[in-house]
Design an enzyme around this catalytic site. Structure first.
Site, short mmCIF file in Angstrom:
data_model
loop_
_atom_site.label_atom_id
_atom_site.label_comp_id
_atom_site.label_asym_id
_atom_site.label_seq_id
_atom_site.Cartn_x
_atom_site.Cartn_y
_atom_site.Cartn_z
N ASP A 38 95.42 15.78 -32.75
CA ASP A 38 96.54 15.04 -32.24
C ASP A 38 97.41 15.04 -31.09
O ASP A 38 98.06 16.18 -30.20
CB ASP A 38 97.82 16.71 -32.72
CG ASP A 38 97.85 16.87 -34.25
OD1 ASP A 38 97.42 16.10 -34.78
OD2 ASP A 38 98.02 17.46 -34.66
N ASP A 91 97.03 12.15 -41.21
CA ASP A 91 98.06 12.85 -42.18
C ASP A 91 99.37 12.27 -42.54
O ASP A 91 100.21 12.97 -41.67
CB ASP A 91 97.97 14.14 -41.08
CG ASP A 91 99.14 15.25 -41.52
OD1 ASP A 91 98.99 15.37 -43.39
OD2 ASP A 91 98.89 16.79 -41.03
N LYS A 93 101.72 12.23 -44.47
CA LYS A 93 102.61 12.73 -45.77
C LYS A 93 104.04 11.71 -46.21
O LYS A 93 105.07 12.00 -45.23
CB LYS A 93 104.05 13.73 -44.72
CG LYS A 93 102.22 15.21 -44.83
CD LYS A 93 102.94 15.52 -43.12
CE LYS A 93 102.59 16.83 -43.36
NZ LYS A 93 101.73 16.92 -41.86
P1 5BU Z 1 97.70 22.80 -35.26
O1 5BU Z 1 97.47 22.42 -33.47
O2 5BU Z 1 96.14 24.01 -35.91
O3 5BU Z 1 98.53 23.85 -35.40
O4 5BU Z 1 97.98 21.44 -36.13
C1 5BU Z 1 98.26 21.73 -37.33
C2 5BU Z 1 98.12 20.38 -37.50
O5 5BU Z 1 98.13 20.92 -38.99
C3 5BU Z 1 99.16 19.58 -37.01
O6 5BU Z 1 98.52 17.80 -36.59
C4 5BU Z 1 100.85 19.52 -38.31
O7 5BU Z 1 101.30 18.25 -38.58
C5 5BU Z 1 99.51 19.85 -39.47
N1 5BU Z 1 100.06 20.53 -40.43
C6 5BU Z 1 100.20 21.59 -40.57
O8 5BU Z 1 99.45 22.68 -39.90
N2 5BU Z 1 100.87 22.60 -41.80
C7 5BU Z 1 101.32 21.64 -42.69
O9 5BU Z 1 101.81 22.38 -43.77
C8 5BU Z 1 100.70 20.70 -42.82
C9 5BU Z 1 100.24 19.66 -41.69
BR1 5BU Z 1 100.73 19.06 -44.87
#
Ligand code: 5BU
Length: 268
Positions: A38, A91, A93
């Site tokens: 991200d 992702d 959605k």
């Molecule tokens: P993190 O930096 O590990 O918190 O990122 C989590 C990623 O997973 C981020 O790209 C979110 O958009 C994605 N995500 C999430 O965190 N929780 C969810 O329920 C879903 C997607 Br669906």
């Protein structure tokens, strides 16, 4: 049922080409780690992906956060996926009516269906969203996940909503809807020969959450305790201090934790 089977055995029995490829890759590379990249500059995306490639079965993108997007980025991602043997998961959605999502999936600047092996959709609009995405993705051998649960505090995807998501996936068929974003084995009530993938975000070894409602569990809690198949880690890996070397080391640490939890689950 799926929690006691090896990824490789599940691959052999799967009818969807992307699910089969993912499960084969997991077995071959000994990894159930998906890194969520991200970051907002194309060069940074590619740098992280090149670093973590040996440790992952999957790379997850949010292509609409890239400030300097060109089709060269997704072409290079697709090339890296072949070179380093991982699956790309946009992702996205999706959450609109069937006709609109089929356009959002195939067209626009990003042409997601062209380069992303897997994508996901909210079941909120009803089964038309699955059909609309399938018109585009099925002929290309792509795969769809439904968001049955989310990791963020206070989300509405619980109880009857989650159960309906699972029922919609069953009705759509596993040659297109291959599994779920969920926090645990939402498909536990299914028949023994059913095989859905459960991919789980909200994974971290250090932080417990962020200031915006994200909630983290460890790879062990997710894979061993909750029976999930793929751990999705973002900031815990690409956000680690210490530069490029540290990013691969951290990815390798999550890979090892996730794989150990999987091996222990098989031998339980
Ligand atoms: P993190 O930096 O590990 O918190 O990122 C989590 C990623 O997973 C981020 O790209 C979110 O958009 C994605 N995500 C999430 O965190 N929780 C969810 O329920 C879903 C997607 Br669906």
């Amino acid at each position: 049922p799926t929690t006691t089977k090896r990824y490789g055995a599940r691959a052999a029995a799967h009818t969807n080409p992307t699910a089969r490829r993912l499960l084969e890759t997991m077995e071959r590379k000994k990894t159930n780690l998906c890194v969520s990249v991200d970051v907002t500059k194309a060069a940074d995306v590619l740098e992280v992906v090149r670093r973590v490639a040996p440790a992952v079965c999957m790379v997850k993108t949010h292509i609409d956060i890239i400030e300097d997007f060109t089709p060269a980025l997704t072409a290079e991602l697709a090339r890296l996926a072949e070179e380093h043997d991982f699956v790309i998961f946009e992702d996205r959605k999706f959450a609109d009516i069937g006709n609109t999502v089929s356009l959002q999936y195939s067209s626009g600047v990003h042409r997601i269906a062209e380069w992303s092996h897997m994508t996901n959709a909210h079941p909120l609009p009803g089964p038309g969203i699955i059909t609309g995405l399938g018109v585009v993705g099925k002929p290309l051998g792509r795969a769809l996940l439904l968001l049955a649960e989310m990791s963020s505090a206070g989300n509405l995807a619980t109880g009857e909503y989650t159960r309906t998501a699972v029922r919609m996936a069953r009705e759509a068929g596993r040659d297109w809807v291959v599994g779920f974003i969920a926090m645990g084995r939402v498909d536990e009530d299914g028949p023994a020969d059913e095989d859905f993938l459960v991919l789980t975000p909200g994974v971290g070894l250090v932080a417990k959450g962020d200031k915006l409602g994200q909630q983290y569990r460890t790879p062990r809690e997710v894979v061993y305790d909750s029976g999930c198949d793929v751990i999705i880690v973002g900031r815990g890996i690409y956000g680690v201090q210490g530069g490029a070397e540290a990013v691969l080391a951290e990815a390798e640490r999550y890979r090892a934790e996730g794989w150990k939890a999987y091996e222990e689950r098989l031998n339980r």
